[in-house]
Every structure is written in C-alpha cells, then in structure tokens.
Design an enzyme around this catalytic site. Structure first.
Site, mmCIF file in Angstrom:
data_model
loop_
_atom_site.group_PDB
_atom_site.id
_atom_site.type_symbol
_atom_site.label_atom_id
_atom_site.label_comp_id
_atom_site.label_asym_id
_atom_site.label_seq_id
_atom_site.Cartn_x
_atom_site.Cartn_y
_atom_site.Cartn_z
ATOM 1 N N LYS A 94 3.206 6.401 5.027
ATOM 2 C CA LYS A 94 2.280 5.344 4.644
ATOM 3 C C LYS A 94 2.853 3.985 5.014
ATOM 4 O O LYS A 94 4.052 3.747 4.897
ATOM 5 C CB LYS A 94 2.016 5.393 3.127
ATOM 6 C CG LYS A 94 0.877 4.497 2.675
ATOM 7 C CD LYS A 94 -0.467 5.050 3.076
ATOM 8 C CE LYS A 94 -1.594 4.043 2.813
ATOM 9 N NZ LYS A 94 -1.601 2.893 3.744
ATOM 10 N N LYS A 114 0.184 3.851 -2.711
ATOM 11 C CA LYS A 114 -0.784 4.956 -2.651
ATOM 12 C C LYS A 114 -0.113 6.325 -2.535
ATOM 13 O O LYS A 114 -0.762 7.353 -2.774
ATOM 14 C CB LYS A 114 -1.742 4.734 -1.481
ATOM 15 C CG LYS A 114 -2.623 3.485 -1.634
ATOM 16 C CD LYS A 114 -3.558 3.321 -0.455
ATOM 17 C CE LYS A 114 -4.556 2.182 -0.673
ATOM 18 N NZ LYS A 114 -4.014 0.859 -0.355
ATOM 19 N N SER A 155 -6.043 4.038 4.092
ATOM 20 C CA SER A 155 -5.575 3.071 3.092
ATOM 21 C C SER A 155 -6.716 2.445 2.294
ATOM 22 O O SER A 155 -6.671 1.256 1.950
ATOM 23 C CB SER A 155 -4.743 1.962 3.760
ATOM 24 O OG SER A 155 -3.884 1.346 2.839
ATOM 25 N N SER A 185 0.781 -1.238 0.000
ATOM 26 C CA SER A 185 0.000 0.000 0.000
ATOM 27 C C SER A 185 0.811 1.286 0.000
ATOM 28 O O SER A 185 0.238 2.372 -0.128
ATOM 29 C CB SER A 185 -0.959 0.019 1.205
ATOM 30 O OG SER A 185 -2.093 -0.757 0.923
#
Length: 402
Positions: A233, A75, A127, A72
């Site tokens: 993140k 992102k 997320s 993730s």
C-alpha cells in the site's frame, strides 16, 4: 640510574598485572551477536525499515522508531480487520456519510449495496476513502468507534505499542500516528492471511458499481511493474509526506517487507524502496529447519523441534546448529555469529542422561552463565589487594616518583 630503571620495570609489571586481573574480573563471560551489516544506503525517506517477512528480523533501519503520520497505509489495518472479522460475501449498505468522505474514492452512492469483499478491494487497490468509511460503519457504526477497534487490534493482536489510529482511511488527524517498525510488524501479520495477500497483489480489477464502472489499477506502482513485488500500500497527505509499504518475494530465498515514511516525492519513496529491496534480495536468505527435526546434546538427550524453525542469514552463508546440555538450540554462522537461539523441550520418549561415575560427578559442570567456576572469582580480587598493598609499601604513589 640502574635503580630507577629497575623501579620503572617493576612499576610497569605491576600496572600490567593490575590491568590483566581487572580484565579477568570484568570481562564478559558470554557474548551474543546481532545480525548486522555495515551497509549504508543513501535514502531520502525520513524513517525506514526492511525486515525478513518470515522471521521478522530487521535487515536495514533508519529512524525506525520515530513517530510519523501514516496516511493511506492505515488501510492495511482496516483491511485485515475486515477480512478476519467479517463475512466477505455479506452485503454492505452505503451511508450518506461514507459518500461524502474527501480524497481518493470509488464513487459509492448512498444506499448502494456492495459486498464486503468488493469494498476491501476498492479500498486496498484504489485507496478508496469512501470504501474505508463504509467498512468502519459496517463493523462499528462510526469511524470513531472503529478506530478504537483498530487500536485494540494492533496492540492486543499484533503487539505493537507506538501506533494510534483515529480513522480508518489515513486522512490527517493529529492523533493518528505510527512508526516504520510498527507498520512492518502490522504488515507481516496481515500478509499471513491468504485473502489479504491475494487482494494487495491484484494488479488491475474490473470495478462495477452503481456510480462507477471502470478498471482499477493498483495504486502501488511497483506491484504492476515488478514480478517480485506483490503488495502492499502507498499513501500521501501533506502532513505525512509520501508513505509506502512494500512486500517482495524471491522464490525459495526470502520474503521482504519494506516501509518508507515521509519521502518528499512519490519518486523518492519508490527509489528508496527499490534500493532497499535490491540490497535485501542480493544479500539475505531465509533458512528453514523442518518441524520434527531431532537434536541431541552431549549427554545423548533428545530434543525434537515442535514447529518449523526459520532464521535469516547471508546468502550462501554456512551455518551449524547445536544443542547445549540445558536444551538451548543455538544456530551459528561460520564466523561465530549467533543467528538463532531458543530453548527446546525434551522429546516425549527421551530419557534424561546423567553422569554416573564418581570421576564425572567430581568434574565442574559446564554452565552457560559462567557460574560453574564461581570458586575462582575471589582469586583476581585477592591478587589486586596484595598488589595494592605492595604498591603502598613501596611508596609507588609518593611524590618521589614524579
């Protein structure tokens, strides 16, 4: 017996002269230094990098160029593209496909309308994979088409070469890969955008959607736990292990970006990151030389710094700056290590000074590449040739000396 000893001394002298003359030929003229430390951290993640977020200088690395799956942290790229290319107040209509994406979600409903900025927040804070797909469809019509935009962006705009994306959210795909080094550069670029910087630093956010009303808590635990940490993140899929990109700031000292890839557990990813940041914040600082600062070389030529200069050093390390006669600005630490080097342009009102006396004209010029003394180079070569001839004539290499 005396004759043997004398020959041994002569042979020793001859060998020593060969060694010295060889050094004269092959010794480097200039030496440049990289900013390195011998610190070894006991980290569990497979690939790691920590950089100065201002200068981009690597401060700690481990397998930083190894190809890895990002999960993730993908992102980050989706978010910065959406922020730079879109109208944040524009309404986005959610498709059926977006609502069916697996994994972490903000529970969007088909035909729901939501602002682009809220989608970005739902994606970066919570997320949301569904939010990622909605963003991709909004800009390119499909995940696949948006992935092409992502690859063009990281290659052409950011300038990384070892990264490829196949989707906007980070769910596993064999053609979705990156390196710790590339992710650090991508994050450094993204953090230059104030909107991106503000969103990833949000600790909690009241989410009001048609299908879900709740308080979102930043999935990056350290953002909520440490004042110094303001992003960025986290990620996980089984193929990638636990991935984590983190930014931290010590006011008036340094900003750090740490990337850890493929830790076995989330705790290991966070522990590795804490160790990196503690090391970085206690060891390094970013130095600034203001735009407009004027430097002079030995001939009184003036050079003006056209933009603010930043470079990394050890905390409280003494440093000095100087401009050579070719206009190269060199910043050195007290131990002689080069911290920064770059060519400057002459000031607009500067007049190039030249030597005027006949005596000065006859002097050899100081050339950084060492070629000003080119006429001396044949001397050691001729010396070696004469020594070799002398050795041959004396029979040094005959079997009688063994």
């Amino acid at each position: 017996m005396k004759r043997v000893i004398k020959n041994k001394r002569r042979d020793s002298f001859t060998c020593s002269m060969i060694f010295i003359l060889t050094l004269m030929i092959f010794a480097p003229v200039n030496t440049s230094f990289a900013h390195e430390t011998e610190t070894h951290l006991n980290l569990n993640s497979e690939a790691v990098i920590m950089i100065d977020g201002t200068t981009g200088e690597p401060l700690y690395t481990k397998n930083e160029d190894r190809t890895m799956y990002p999960a993730s942290i993908t992102k980050i790229v989706t978010g910065i593209i959406a922020i730079e290319a879109g109208n944040l107040d524009e309404l986005v209509t959610i498709s059926e496909e977006a609502t069916q994406v697996t994994g972490t979600s903000v529970y969007l409903l088909e035909d729901e309308e939501i602002t682009l900025k809220n989608l970005i927040k739902g994606m970066l804070i919570n997320s949301g994979n569904d939010a990622s797909t909605a963003i991709a469809e909004h800009f390119a019509g499909s995940e696949e088409a948006f992935a092409k935009k992502m690859n063009e962006f990281v290659t052409n705009t950011v300038g990384v070469t070892d990264t490829n994306f196949a989707n906007p959210h980070g769910l596993y795909h064999p053609d979705q890969y990156t390196t710790a080094e590339d992710m650090a550069k991508i994050t450094q670029y993204a953090l230059e955008n104030e909107t991106f910087r503000e969103i990833v630093a949000i600790k909690e956010y009241d989410w009001v959607g048609e299908g879900w009303e709740t308080t979102l808590y930043n999935h990056h635990d350290m953002v909520r736990q440490y004042d110094e940490v303001f992003g960025v993140k986290n990620g996980y899929v089984s193929q990638s292990g636990y991935t984590l990109v983190t930014s931290a700031l010590e006011e008036n000292q340094i900003e750090l970006i740490a990337v850890t890839l493929n830790a076995s557990t989330a705790d290991q990813a966070y522990e590795d990151t804490k160790e990196l940041l503690e090391y970085g914040l206690s060891t390094y600082q970013t130095n600034e030389v203001e735009e407009g600062t004027v430097f002079e070389d030995d001939q009184q030529n003036s050079y003006e710094l056209e933009e603010t200069l930043y470079f990394t050093s050890l905390i409280d390390e003494e440093w000095s700056s100087d401009v050579d006669n070719d206009g190269n600005l060199i910043v050195q630490a007290e131990n002689g290590e080069t911290l920064y080097e770059n060519k400057l342009n002459l000031s607009e009102d500067a007049t190039v000074q030249t030597t005027s006396t006949e005596e000065e004209k006859d002097l050899p010029k100081d050339d950084d590449d060492g070629h000003s003394m080119w006429w001396l180079y044949p001397i050691p070569i001729v010396g070696l040739a004469l020594l070799a001839l002398r050795i041959w004539r004396k029979g040094m290499f005959s079997k009688r000396i063994f």
